[in-house]
Motif scaffolding. Structure first.
Motif, PDB file in Angstrom:
ATOM      1  N   TYR A   1       8.624  42.938  -7.860  1.00  0.00           N
ATOM      2  CA  TYR A   1       8.312  43.945  -6.846  1.00  0.00           C
ATOM      3  C   TYR A   1       7.527  43.334  -5.688  1.00  0.00           C
ATOM      4  CZ  TYR A   1       6.886  48.264  -4.636  1.00  0.00           C
ATOM      5  OH  TYR A   1       6.700  49.269  -3.716  1.00  0.00           O
TER       6      TYR A   1
ATOM      7  N   MET B   1       7.358  51.161  -8.263  1.00  0.00           N
ATOM      8  CA  MET B   1       8.185  49.997  -8.599  1.00  0.00           C
ATOM      9  C   MET B   1       9.615  50.379  -8.959  1.00  0.00           C
ATOM     10  SD  MET B   1       5.716  47.241 -10.562  1.00  0.00           S
ATOM     11  CE  MET B   1       5.073  48.383 -11.805  1.00  0.00           C
TER      12      MET B   1
ATOM     13  N   ASP C   1       9.825  41.282  -3.532  1.00  0.00           N
ATOM     14  CA  ASP C   1      10.665  42.136  -2.683  1.00  0.00           C
ATOM     15  C   ASP C   1       9.868  42.694  -1.504  1.00  0.00           C
ATOM     16  OD1 ASP C   1      12.799  41.670  -4.353  1.00  0.00           O
ATOM     17  OD2 ASP C   1      12.727  43.628  -5.347  1.00  0.00           O
ATOM     18  N   CYS C   2       8.621  43.092  -1.763  1.00  0.00           N
ATOM     19  CA  CYS C   2       7.753  43.587  -0.683  1.00  0.00           C
ATOM     20  C   CYS C   2       7.535  42.510   0.368  1.00  0.00           C
ATOM     21  CB  CYS C   2       6.413  44.038  -1.247  1.00  0.00           C
ATOM     22  SG  CYS C   2       6.456  45.563  -2.207  1.00  0.00           S
TER      23      CYS C   2
ATOM     24  N   PHE D   1       1.497  45.665 -10.432  1.00  0.00           N
ATOM     25  CA  PHE D   1       2.820  45.378  -9.867  1.00  0.00           C
ATOM     26  C   PHE D   1       3.376  44.085 -10.479  1.00  0.00           C
ATOM     27  CE2 PHE D   1       0.656  47.498  -6.124  1.00  0.00           C
ATOM     28  CZ  PHE D   1       1.263  48.717  -6.293  1.00  0.00           C
TER      29      PHE D   1
ATOM     30  N   ASN E   1      13.674  51.009  -4.774  1.00  0.00           N
ATOM     31  CA  ASN E   1      14.186  49.747  -4.228  1.00  0.00           C
ATOM     32  C   ASN E   1      13.652  49.589  -2.812  1.00  0.00           C
ATOM     33  OD1 ASN E   1      15.561  47.530  -3.307  1.00  0.00           O
ATOM     34  ND2 ASN E   1      17.559  48.201  -4.051  1.00  0.00           N
TER      35      ASN E   1
END
Length: 224
Positions: free
Chosen positions: A151, A109, A154-155, A147, A112
């Protein structure tokens, strides 16, 4: 009279006798991959006597786990974490992946993912997604939260962006699986260990690992 060993017995003996000498801990070329293959061997061949060796090797891997290791899937932290989930979800071992892999998750995590340019299985995004999806599946089954939302968002953003962009089919399939999973759909992740084995391993190789060594040959043989 000389004792004649079968090819399977030779692979098994070579793997078990020398596994502790393997310096790498990872999935493709290290002890974690060997642990998974020997665990499958116990299940297929009912060779319960191997469990002592398996538990010793697994302790070696987990006791030497360090966040100084790279996050690589082939021979780093995410591959080891994937191996942990393989063992737990296939009921070879007991425990909580959320607890065992907490340090791996924290390091992951800290990266970036929006700036991740390496899309490869061995060192990049494809390997990360194998771990993330398998880990999420295990956590959901056990009612655990892993998580943070930022995060995961963003994934999902990265996966949505890559779908339809001409990436490798294996990566695109993982991206679609991740998006479906985080959208609340029921998805069953397939722990396909065979896909990480090089089909052109040299028959008399001195290597012991999953990807290019006798462990890979042994797994392919018992599953054929």
């Amino acid at each position: 009279m000389a004792i004649r060993f079968t090819q399977e017995q030779r692979w098994l003996h070579q793997t078990v006798l020398h596994a502790n000498d393997v310096p790498a801990r990872g999935l493709f070329d290290g002890q974690m991959g060997i642990v998974l293959v020997l665990s499958e061997y116990v299940r297929v061949r009912k060779a319960r006597s191997l469990k002592i060796a398996i538990n010793f090797l697994l302790d070696q891997v987990l006791d030497n786990l360090s966040t100084e290791m790279p996050l690589y899937f082939a021979n780093g932290l995410t591959g080891i974490g994937w191996g942990v989930e393989y063992l737990l979800q296939n009921k070879f071992q007991r425990g909580s992946g959320a607890d065992i892999c907490a340090a791996i998750d924290q390091k992951l995590m800290q990266q970036n993912i929006l700036r991740q340019t390496d899309l490869s299985l061995e060192k990049g995004l494809e390997g990360w997604l194998h771990y993330i999806i398998a880990h999420l599946q295990g956590a959901q089954r056990n009612g655990r939260q892993i998580f943070d939302e930022t995060y995961l968002r963003d994934c999902q953003m990265v996966c949505n962006h890559l779908i339809g962009q001409g990436i490798a089919p294996s990566l695109e399939a993982l991206c679609k699986t991740f998006v479906a999973l985080t959208n609340g759909q029921h998805i069953s992740y397939d722990f396909n260990l065979s896909s990480f084995i090089n089909p052109t391993i040299k028959r008399n190789t001195a290597l012991l690992g999953l990807h290019n060594g006798t462990a890979g040959q042994l797994f392919t043989h018992i599953k054929s």
